[in-house]
Write an enzyme that holds these catalytic residues in place. Sequence first.
Site, PDB file in Angstrom:
ATOM      1  N   GLN A   1      -4.222  -1.598   9.775  1.00 21.49           N
ATOM      2  CA  GLN A   1      -3.669  -2.428   9.371  1.00 21.49           C
ATOM      3  C   GLN A   1      -4.557  -4.190  10.286  1.00 21.49           C
ATOM      4  O   GLN A   1      -3.756  -3.948  11.346  1.00 21.49           O
ATOM      5  CB  GLN A   1      -2.093  -2.870   8.603  1.00 21.49           C
ATOM      6  CG  GLN A   1      -2.493  -4.471   7.810  1.00 21.49           C
ATOM      7  CD  GLN A   1      -3.179  -4.195   6.992  1.00 21.49           C
ATOM      8  OE1 GLN A   1      -2.948  -3.455   6.323  1.00 21.49           O
ATOM      9  NE2 GLN A   1      -3.746  -5.081   6.597  1.00 21.49           N
TER      10      GLN A   1
ATOM     11  N   ASP B   1     -11.032   2.757   4.491  1.00 31.53           N
ATOM     12  CA  ASP B   1     -11.424   1.868   4.255  1.00 31.53           C
ATOM     13  C   ASP B   1     -12.228   1.419   5.134  1.00 31.53           C
ATOM     14  O   ASP B   1     -12.825   0.187   4.016  1.00 31.53           O
ATOM     15  CB  ASP B   1     -10.439   0.662   5.918  1.00 31.53           C
ATOM     16  CG  ASP B   1      -9.189   0.019   5.608  1.00 31.53           C
ATOM     17  OD1 ASP B   1      -8.914  -0.537   4.394  1.00 31.53           O
ATOM     18  OD2 ASP B   1      -8.924  -0.827   6.101  1.00 31.53           O
TER      19      ASP B   1
ATOM     20  N   LYS C   1       0.812  -1.399  -0.156  1.00 36.75           N
ATOM     21  CA  LYS C   1      -0.126  -0.250   0.094  1.00 36.75           C
ATOM     22  C   LYS C   1       0.872   1.280   0.033  1.00 36.75           C
ATOM     23  O   LYS C   1       0.577   2.090  -0.348  1.00 36.75           O
ATOM     24  CB  LYS C   1      -0.864  -0.307   1.550  1.00 36.75           C
ATOM     25  CG  LYS C   1      -2.223  -1.047   1.267  1.00 36.75           C
ATOM     26  CD  LYS C   1      -2.635  -1.031   2.298  1.00 36.75           C
ATOM     27  CE  LYS C   1      -3.523  -2.729   2.461  1.00 36.75           C
ATOM     28  NZ  LYS C   1      -4.331  -2.687   3.349  1.00 36.75           N
TER      29      LYS C   1
HETATM   30  C1  BQF Z   1      -2.987 -10.731  -5.222  1.00 41.44           C
HETATM   31  C2  BQF Z   1      -6.429  -8.896   3.440  1.00 41.44           C
HETATM   32  C3  BQF Z   1      -6.970 -10.982   4.573  1.00 41.44           C
HETATM   33  C4  BQF Z   1      -6.778 -10.618   6.097  1.00 41.44           C
HETATM   34  C5  BQF Z   1      -6.347  -8.940   5.371  1.00 41.44           C
HETATM   35  C6  BQF Z   1      -2.584  -8.302  -4.710  1.00 41.44           C
HETATM   36  C7  BQF Z   1      -2.824  -8.058  -1.832  1.00 41.44           C
HETATM   37  C8  BQF Z   1      -3.245  -9.120  -1.832  1.00 41.44           C
HETATM   38  C9  BQF Z   1      -3.330  -9.930  -2.569  1.00 41.44           C
HETATM   39  C10 BQF Z   1      -3.120  -7.272  -0.924  1.00 41.44           C
HETATM   40  C11 BQF Z   1      -5.451  -8.172   2.085  1.00 41.44           C
HETATM   41  C12 BQF Z   1      -5.440  -9.190   0.679  1.00 41.44           C
HETATM   42  C13 BQF Z   1      -5.372  -7.347   2.374  1.00 41.44           C
HETATM   43  C14 BQF Z   1      -3.054  -9.564  -4.207  1.00 41.44           C
HETATM   44  C15 BQF Z   1      -5.020  -6.370   0.851  1.00 41.44           C
HETATM   45  C16 BQF Z   1      -5.405  -8.348  -0.530  1.00 41.44           C
HETATM   46  O1  BQF Z   1      -1.663 -10.099  -6.204  1.00 41.44           O
HETATM   47  O2  BQF Z   1      -3.278 -11.704  -5.593  1.00 41.44           O
HETATM   48  C17 BQF Z   1      -2.374  -7.811  -3.330  1.00 41.44           C
HETATM   49  O3  BQF Z   1      -2.559  -6.510  -1.015  1.00 41.44           O
HETATM   50  N1  BQF Z   1      -3.990  -7.752  -0.015  1.00 41.44           N
HETATM   51  C18 BQF Z   1      -5.110  -6.536   3.616  1.00 41.44           C
HETATM   52  O4  BQF Z   1      -4.554  -5.488   3.252  1.00 41.44           O
HETATM   53  O5  BQF Z   1      -5.017  -6.855   4.333  1.00 41.44           O
HETATM   54  C19 BQF Z   1      -5.540  -8.702   4.849  1.00 41.44           C
HETATM   55  C20 BQF Z   1      -6.728 -10.337   3.138  1.00 41.44           C
END
Ligand code: BQF
Length: 293
Positions: free
Chosen positions: A96, A119, A52
């Site tokens: 986060q 968010d 991010k």
């Molecule tokens: C990709 C997330 C579960 C719990 C907390 C690209 C992301 C993920 C996959 C990403 C996620 C999942 C995020 C891919 C943010 C998605 O190429 O497939 C990017 O950065 N995510 C999060 O911040 O917290 C989570 C999943």
Amino acid sequence: MQLIDGKQLAKTIKEELAQEVEQIKANGGKIPHLAAVLVGDDPASKAYVGSKVRSCEKIGYKSTLITPAADVSEEELLGIVDKLNMDPDIDGFIVQLPLPKHIDAEKVTLAIDPKKDVDGFHPQNFGRMALGLPCYLPATPFGIVTMLDRYNIETSGKHCVVLGRSNIVGTPISLLLSRKAKVGNCTVTITHSRTKNIAEEVKRADIIIAAIGIPRFVTEDMVKDGAVIIDVGINRVEDPTAKRGYRLVGDVDYENVAEKCSFITPVPGGVGPMTVTSLLTNTLRASRKEVYG
Ligand code: BQF
């Protein structure tokens, strides 16, 4: 079958956002500024926040990363949130998730000023979403709606079956797709752990949103010919041939299902990258005071 290339679409949207930043700079406006709070050192959370922050830098936003230790007290964390709420240079911020067990995540979410809640997790933004009022949409549902929109996938009158009822994916995407909107007007079924015959429900779907958290749960026999499949799952499965000893698979048995559907999102490179661009779009909207004036 056509691939819905989330990685490519995310790249396109980031280029569009970078151009917006150029415009803002040319006009002497305020550069969008996102802050992220990362508690502790969970590797997945670090990776997500890292991507991010890097995305912000890449498109010309300001970003601030705050990294309290895993044993930070709830009181201290609420203090950090309050400072970010008050800081006039910060347009939006995220805390986060998941948070360590000794911290009440709901209390932290409630402490975030809804105007800076990029968010979209605060009950005020959730409620506004449910009512169709201006709000920050939560990142994953926003990413899904954007994919359906940019790929010109018809949703009106379609039967959409959602697997999973979480607060951040299943419940909000169900609401959004049922609403009267450009991407919307679906007849929505929400399925979950108590649903009697999930396979039978999913088989009726024109659009499947899989957010159940079980690797390859959606199999070929559950999919109607020509269905659209959005795979939200990010599951680690053992793979001795992979560098890290595991690889990521979705909630859909991609190899066997792909042939049957009209559109499908891959994992990785599908919904995941779109969640990051959603956050960036929300941050631009925050800096422009588009939602709350
Ligand atoms: C990709 C997330 C579960 C719990 C907390 C690209 C992301 C993920 C996959 C990403 C996620 C999942 C995020 C891919 C943010 C998605 O190429 O497939 C990017 O950065 N995510 C999060 O911040 O917290 C989570 C999943």
